[in-house]
Each structure stands twice: as C-alpha cells, then as structure tokens.
Design an enzyme around this catalytic site. Structure first.
Site, PDB file in Angstrom:
ATOM      1  N   ASP A  44       0.850  -1.184   0.000  1.00 37.88           N
ATOM      2  CA  ASP A  44       0.000   0.000   0.000  1.00 37.88           C
ATOM      3  C   ASP A  44       0.889   1.239   0.000  1.00 37.88           C
ATOM      4  O   ASP A  44       1.995   1.196   0.565  1.00 37.88           O
ATOM      5  CB  ASP A  44      -0.924   0.002   1.238  1.00 37.88           C
ATOM      6  CG  ASP A  44      -2.149   0.888   1.026  1.00 37.88           C
ATOM      7  OD1 ASP A  44      -3.236   0.345   0.820  1.00 37.88           O
ATOM      8  OD2 ASP A  44      -1.964   2.135   1.043  1.00 37.88           O
ATOM      9  N   ARG A 179     -16.709  -8.800  -4.925  1.00 38.49           N
ATOM     10  CA  ARG A 179     -18.144  -8.716  -4.631  1.00 38.49           C
ATOM     11  C   ARG A 179     -18.352  -8.600  -3.118  1.00 38.49           C
ATOM     12  O   ARG A 179     -19.173  -9.297  -2.538  1.00 38.49           O
ATOM     13  CB  ARG A 179     -18.866  -9.973  -5.147  1.00 38.49           C
ATOM     14  CG  ARG A 179     -19.120  -9.942  -6.643  1.00 38.49           C
ATOM     15  CD  ARG A 179     -19.780 -11.216  -7.117  1.00 38.49           C
ATOM     16  NE  ARG A 179     -20.400 -11.043  -8.430  1.00 38.49           N
ATOM     17  CZ  ARG A 179     -20.746 -12.068  -9.215  1.00 38.49           C
ATOM     18  NH1 ARG A 179     -20.511 -13.312  -8.813  1.00 38.49           N
ATOM     19  NH2 ARG A 179     -21.316 -11.868 -10.387  1.00 38.49           N
ATOM     20  N   LYS A 232     -19.659  -7.659 -13.606  1.00 35.50           N
ATOM     21  CA  LYS A 232     -19.600  -6.878 -12.361  1.00 35.50           C
ATOM     22  C   LYS A 232     -20.325  -5.545 -12.515  1.00 35.50           C
ATOM     23  O   LYS A 232     -21.160  -5.164 -11.688  1.00 35.50           O
ATOM     24  CB  LYS A 232     -18.141  -6.626 -11.973  1.00 35.50           C
ATOM     25  CG  LYS A 232     -17.939  -5.607 -10.876  1.00 35.50           C
ATOM     26  CD  LYS A 232     -18.515  -6.042  -9.541  1.00 35.50           C
ATOM     27  CE  LYS A 232     -18.373  -4.925  -8.527  1.00 35.50           C
ATOM     28  NZ  LYS A 232     -18.796  -5.285  -7.184  1.00 35.50           N
ATOM     29  N   ARG A 239     -29.016  -3.313 -10.381  1.00 35.06           N
ATOM     30  CA  ARG A 239     -29.625  -2.971  -9.083  1.00 35.06           C
ATOM     31  C   ARG A 239     -30.042  -1.496  -9.077  1.00 35.06           C
ATOM     32  O   ARG A 239     -31.125  -1.143  -8.611  1.00 35.06           O
ATOM     33  CB  ARG A 239     -28.618  -3.257  -7.968  1.00 35.06           C
ATOM     34  CG  ARG A 239     -29.168  -3.135  -6.563  1.00 35.06           C
ATOM     35  CD  ARG A 239     -28.261  -3.811  -5.580  1.00 35.06           C
ATOM     36  NE  ARG A 239     -28.663  -3.660  -4.193  1.00 35.06           N
ATOM     37  CZ  ARG A 239     -29.597  -4.399  -3.584  1.00 35.06           C
ATOM     38  NH1 ARG A 239     -30.247  -5.333  -4.273  1.00 35.06           N
ATOM     39  NH2 ARG A 239     -29.909  -4.225  -2.317  1.00 35.06           N
ATOM     40  N   CYS A 286     -20.416   1.533  -4.486  1.00 35.04           N
ATOM     41  CA  CYS A 286     -20.413   0.885  -5.807  1.00 35.04           C
ATOM     42  C   CYS A 286     -21.668   1.140  -6.638  1.00 35.04           C
ATOM     43  O   CYS A 286     -21.573   1.374  -7.840  1.00 35.04           O
ATOM     44  CB  CYS A 286     -20.157  -0.598  -5.673  1.00 35.04           C
ATOM     45  SG  CYS A 286     -21.132  -1.376  -4.443  1.00 35.04           S
ATOM     46  N   ARG A 356     -20.040   6.817   2.593  1.00 36.40           N
ATOM     47  CA  ARG A 356     -19.692   7.168   1.206  1.00 36.40           C
ATOM     48  C   ARG A 356     -20.931   7.403   0.344  1.00 36.40           C
ATOM     49  O   ARG A 356     -21.843   6.595   0.301  1.00 36.40           O
ATOM     50  CB  ARG A 356     -18.808   6.069   0.577  1.00 36.40           C
ATOM     51  CG  ARG A 356     -17.355   6.162   1.008  1.00 36.40           C
ATOM     52  CD  ARG A 356     -16.560   4.983   0.543  1.00 36.40           C
ATOM     53  NE  ARG A 356     -16.961   3.775   1.244  1.00 36.40           N
ATOM     54  CZ  ARG A 356     -16.330   2.612   1.057  1.00 36.40           C
ATOM     55  NH1 ARG A 356     -15.356   2.515   0.178  1.00 36.40           N
ATOM     56  NH2 ARG A 356     -16.695   1.544   1.734  1.00 36.40           N
TER      57      ARG A 356
HETATM   58  N1  SAJ Z   1     -31.290   0.877  -1.670  1.00 33.47           N
HETATM   59  C1  SAJ Z   1     -32.567   1.323  -1.981  1.00 33.47           C
HETATM   60  N2  SAJ Z   1     -33.518   0.409  -2.335  1.00 33.47           N
HETATM   61  C2  SAJ Z   1     -33.231  -0.930  -2.391  1.00 33.47           C
HETATM   62  C3  SAJ Z   1     -31.916  -1.359  -2.092  1.00 33.47           C
HETATM   63  C4  SAJ Z   1     -30.959  -0.440  -1.722  1.00 33.47           C
HETATM   64  O1  SAJ Z   1     -32.859   2.519  -1.923  1.00 33.47           O
HETATM   65  O2  SAJ Z   1     -34.124  -1.716  -2.681  1.00 33.47           O
HETATM   66  C5  SAJ Z   1     -30.259   1.862  -1.323  1.00 33.47           C
HETATM   67  C6  SAJ Z   1     -29.630   1.642   0.034  1.00 33.47           C
HETATM   68  O3  SAJ Z   1     -30.330   2.349   1.032  1.00 33.47           O
HETATM   69  C7  SAJ Z   1     -28.218   2.195  -0.170  1.00 33.47           C
HETATM   70  C8  SAJ Z   1     -27.933   1.910  -1.625  1.00 33.47           C
HETATM   71  O4  SAJ Z   1     -29.202   1.708  -2.258  1.00 33.47           O
HETATM   72  O5  SAJ Z   1     -28.192   3.581   0.051  1.00 33.47           O
HETATM   73  C9  SAJ Z   1     -27.043   0.687  -1.870  1.00 33.47           C
HETATM   74  O6  SAJ Z   1     -27.591  -0.369  -1.147  1.00 33.47           O
HETATM   75  P1  SAJ Z   1     -27.121  -1.920  -1.435  1.00 33.47           P
HETATM   76  O7  SAJ Z   1     -28.042  -2.787  -0.638  1.00 33.47           O
HETATM   77  O8  SAJ Z   1     -27.034  -2.146  -2.876  1.00 33.47           O
HETATM   78  O9  SAJ Z   1     -25.702  -2.037  -0.709  1.00 33.47           O
HETATM   79  P2  SAJ Z   1     -24.248  -1.823  -1.337  1.00 33.47           P
HETATM   80  O10 SAJ Z   1     -24.109  -0.492  -1.944  1.00 33.47           O
HETATM   81  O11 SAJ Z   1     -23.279  -2.194  -0.282  1.00 33.47           O
HETATM   82  O12 SAJ Z   1     -24.222  -2.896  -2.524  1.00 33.47           O
HETATM   83  C10 SAJ Z   1     -23.366  -4.015  -2.453  1.00 33.47           C
HETATM   84  C11 SAJ Z   1     -23.146  -4.443  -3.867  1.00 33.47           C
HETATM   85  N3  SAJ Z   1     -22.132  -5.462  -3.821  1.00 33.47           N
HETATM   86  C12 SAJ Z   1     -20.989  -5.295  -4.559  1.00 33.47           C
HETATM   87  O13 SAJ Z   1     -20.812  -4.364  -5.322  1.00 33.47           O
HETATM   88  C13 SAJ Z   1     -19.972  -6.345  -4.394  1.00 33.47           C
HETATM   89  C14 SAJ Z   1     -24.418  -4.974  -4.488  1.00 33.47           C
HETATM   90  O14 SAJ Z   1     -24.106  -5.574  -5.739  1.00 33.47           O
HETATM   91  C15 SAJ Z   1     -25.057  -6.023  -3.629  1.00 33.47           C
HETATM   92  O15 SAJ Z   1     -26.317  -6.399  -4.187  1.00 33.47           O
HETATM   93  C16 SAJ Z   1     -25.277  -5.471  -2.229  1.00 33.47           C
HETATM   94  O16 SAJ Z   1     -23.991  -5.053  -1.701  1.00 33.47           O
HETATM   95  C17 SAJ Z   1     -25.811  -6.583  -1.342  1.00 33.47           C
HETATM   96  O17 SAJ Z   1     -27.037  -6.641  -1.213  1.00 33.47           O
HETATM   97  O18 SAJ Z   1     -24.998  -7.390  -0.879  1.00 33.47           O
END
Ligand code: SAJ
Length: 450
Positions: A44, A179, A232, A239, A286, A356
């Site tokens: 790093d 992931r 990816k 989503r 992400c 973030r």
């Molecule tokens: N959110 C909504 N509505 C939903 C789902 C999420 O408004 O139905 C919002 C959340 O409040 C948040 C944002 O979207 O602010 C992201 O939420 P997330 O559940 O997608 O969480 P992340 O950002 O940590 O997404 C990660 C992603 N994983 C990787 O990139 C490796 C995503 O692909 C996964 O689906 C998610 O984790 C998971 O559910 O594991």
C-alpha cells in the site's frame, strides 16, 4: 512458468502472492490468502496503513466480524507482510490489484491509482507472473489499459490468445472483480461466487484453482476478462435501475394518491416480479459508480439512456425528501427557513458507519441552503450520537434517512404524542408500521411514496 507449473504451485502453496491496495477489499483478500497457506506480500502507498498492518492492527473502520483476529493471526505468523516498496514484489508469482477506481463529477472513470499500480508493478514483475485486476473497472480496461501499461513497464508480452506459453518475456493477466460489502467483508469474500476472467482459458482455470483456496464452495466461473468486467458493472447497474424504478413508482403513487408500499407488496405477489424498495436515495461505494463504468464501455457508439436516467432518479431522492419536509411544514404555516430539522441516519446503509455517497449528506446540504437549522443523528457515527427523543424536542420535523435497527426500537407513538405538531418524513418506511392506529394516517407523518 507455464500454467501447469502455476496451478501446481498454487495447489502446493509454493507460489508467493502479492496484493496491491490494502483497503476494505485488498486487506481481507491478503489475509484470506495468507490464512490459506500462501506467503503474501501486501503493498500500500500509505505507510501508516502498512505500519498498522505489520503491527497486527486492523486499519479498516466499521464492524468487520473476524477481520481483526485474522489479521493478527497472519501477521504474527509472518504469512502476511505489508510494505510500501514495489521492489518487494519482484518475487511474486500472482498479484492482485485492488486499488480505487472512482468516477469524477462528470461520471468519467478515474484510473490514476490503477495506472500507478500497473506502471510500478510492471517495473518489478517477474516473467511468467499472473496479474489479476480485482478492482471494478470499465469493461475492456484489463486487456486495454492494464495490460498495455504492464507490457510497456516490464518489456514483457501478455499471453492473450496464446496457449501454454513459456515464461520468459511473458506475463498473464486476469480480471476477477470483487463482490464484497462493508460489514460482511470476510463473509462475502468466502461465500459469494466470482467470475474468473483470464487472458487465456488456461489462465482462467489457474485463477479458479487460486480462488478455490479461499472460496470453498461458491461458484467460480472461468471466463474471459471482458465478460468478468461486464458482469460486475452490469450486476450493479441492474440494481441501480431497479431501485430507480421503485423510486419512480413511489413518485407516481404520491402524485396519484396511492401507497407505493401496498402497491409494491401486491406487485411482488405477481410471478416473476421483485420490485425493490423506494427510498430516500442510493448511496455507497459501488451502486452509484458502477453504472457509469458500464455506460462508459459504450464508447459513445450508442446512446446510453436508461442507465443515466436511472442514476438521475436515484440522485433526485434526497431533494424529494427536502420537498416533502417543506410541503408538510407549509401545511403548518411554516417554511424551511429557520425550521429545525432532525435528520435520522447519516450512513448510506442501515446498521453501517459507511457514509460514502450518503443520501443524507445531500439532504443536509439542501436543507442548509434553504436556511434550515439541521441536526444530524446516527447511532453508528460517533459525532452524531445522542438521544433521539431529546434531540426531537424543539424540532419542527424529523427526516428518517436510514433504517438503522436502533430507530425501529424507538417509541414513535410516545414521541408523536408528546410532540403533536412534529412532522415526520419517513424515507425508508421505517416508522409507520410500528405506529398505533391513531397515528397511522397522521397528516404530518409523510413517507416517500405515500
Ligand atoms: N437501496 C434502496 N432500495 C433498495 C436497495 C438499496 O434505496 O431496494 C439503497 C440503500 O439504502 C443504499 C444503496 O441503495 O443507500 C445501496 O444499497 P445496497 O443494498 O445495494 O448495498 P451496497 O451499496 O453495499 O451494494 C453491495 C453491492 N455489492 C458489490 O458491489 C460487491 C451490491 O451488488 C449487492 O447487491 C449489495 O452489496 C448486497 O445486497 O450485498
């Protein structure tokens, strides 16, 4: 080293691994490969991070079950050693690159960190080594940008399209996008399937044998670099678009006088439907970024419309929350100017301290621009901790932005009884279900999509 030797060295744990970028993605990977029996050199550019790691101290913030103990174990055993010196990587047989790949204000990918890593690694890489890009990048980046930079810096040729090449003057390259998810870094790393995109089919197979040493049973799908990068960025764009659909239906329901939560519940009873959750916005490391990485792969050759439109819908939700607050206040003859608004939740995700691209950050900025008196609460963030009921006294409105478990335990009935004029704008459908009948349809309890 031909691929046969590489696979043999992987299976016998004889090969030395390198991990470039010891952040929330790279550090767990380095620890897991060390736990699997490999000698791992973590690199790093931040010396304070390297020093912490070599002292067995976990530099990753937030609650990450098992990571601190694992880090201590593998650094104590000497299996994982961290450094800031690229020269230490001249002995690695396989090296992953886990550096940041952000997009800028114009949604253009910024690859400064990736370029620097490829240039520095190329100067010390040994012949026959395998370089694996784990960072999320625009499809095409591994074989175009990373490969070219390493070829120039090393003087070697990448083995794309060749079979079983000899080692001299050659290196292999692959893409295996991470992931992981904050809060469950090790759990996801061990249990979520991965696409192993290799510069040749043999390299892809060598990658699956490597990742099988830390991922015991999830699918490891051999493929090519471009497919791995497309999968990816697509999975996260998918989503984002689906969340945007839920948000747009919520806005339509509000305009039509419908209840999007009831609509969503009944829509999802229809076979093959899975409407996601509307809400106060989309944050994180992400989902807001990866759709732009995917879109940039179009190279302006087609008019990418759905992905940017979905991003715009999701980015508009914090402003919509501000509008709901303003509208409810005006119903009481008040304006946002000088109104005291308590924002519940500042992280981007429930039960996380990760802020973030937090929608709350956007909301706070909008409210302050309208001269509201903003107070932020978040049980997961030290500077925003406190007693919600106490903070609610003297507030004109509450905006619930994150569905933290702690908020689900709050007695909003009592709060609304004691504060009869308090406006509540619920951005995550976190409050209404817990309310008694007499508050269920309270004029000042306004939700996204109600
Ligand atoms: N959110 C909504 N509505 C939903 C789902 C999420 O408004 O139905 C919002 C959340 O409040 C948040 C944002 O979207 O602010 C992201 O939420 P997330 O559940 O997608 O969480 P992340 O950002 O940590 O997404 C990660 C992603 N994983 C990787 O990139 C490796 C995503 O692909 C996964 O689906 C998610 O984790 C998971 O559910 O594991």
């Amino acid at each position: 080293m031909s691929n046969q030797t590489l696979v043999q060295k992987i299976e016998s744990r004889d090969c030395v691994l390198g991990v470039i970028g010891l952040g929330y993605v790279g550090l767990p990977v380095a620890c897991e490969f060390a736990r699997a029996g490999f000698q791992v050199i973590g690199l790093d550019i931040k010396s304070e991070r390297v020093d912490k790691i070599n002292a067995g101290i976990n530099p990753i913030e937030g609650v990450e079950p098992g990571l601190a103990e694992l880090l201590l174990e593998v650094t104590s055993s000497g299996r994982l050693v961290a450094t800031t010196e690229y020269s230490r990587l001249h002995i690695v047989d396989v090296v992953t690159i886990n550096v940041e790949t952000p997009v800028d204000e114009e949604h253009k990918p910024r690859y400064e960190a990736l370029r620097a890593a490829c240039n520095s690694l190329g100067q010390v890489l040994k012949p026959g080594a395998l370089v694996i890009i784990e960072s999320t990048v625009t499809p095409g980046t591994t074989l175009n940008l990373a490969r070219n930079l390493i070829e120039v810096a090393s003087g070697y040729v990448c083995d794309v399209g060749q079979n079983n090449t000899a080692d001299e003057g050659v290196f292999h390259i692959g893409a295996c996008p991470e992931r992981v998810m904050p809060g469950r870094l090790l759990q996801n790393l061990r249990n979520v399937s991965r696409v192993c995109g290799g510069s040749t089919p043999e390299v892809a197979r060598a990658m699956t044998s490597l990742y099988r040493t830390i991922i015991p049973s999830a699918d490891l799908d051999p493929s090519d670099c471009l497919t791995a990068e497309l999968v990816k960025t697509t999975e996260n764009a998918y989503r984002d678009v689906n969340i945007a659909f839920a948000n747009e239906v919520a806005l339509i329901c509000e305009a039509a006088g419908g209840d999007v939560w009831k609509v969503r519940e009944l829509v999802n009873k229809s076979p093959g439907r899975n409407m996601l959750l509307p809400g106060a916005g989309v944050g994180g490391h992400c989902i807001p970024k990866d759709p732009w990485l995917l879109a940039s792969a179009a190279n302006h050759s087609i008019d990418v419309r759905l992905i940017p439109a979905a991003r715009a819908v999701n980015e508009s939700m914090p402003a919509h929350m501000a509008k709901l607050i303003e509208r409810a206040l005006s119903g009481q003859g008040k304006s946002l100017h000088g109104a005291r608004v308590l924002v519940l939740g500042y992280s981007y995700l429930e039960d996380s301290d990760d802020t973030r691209h937090s929608p709350s950050e956007a909301l706070v900025q909008i409210l302050k621009e309208k001269s509201a008196d903003v107070v932020v609460h978040d049980p997961w963030i030290e500077q925003f901790q406190g007693d919600v009921e106490t903070l609610a006294q003297g507030s004109d409105a509450i905006a619930l932005m994150v569905k933290h478990s702690a908020y689900l335990q709050l007695d909003f009935d009592r709060l609304l009884t004691n504060l009869p004029d308090l406006i509540v704008v619920d951005g995550r459908q976190a409050i209404r279900d817990g309310l008694s009948e007499n508050f269920q349809n309270r004029a000042f309890l306004v939700g996204v999509g109600q």
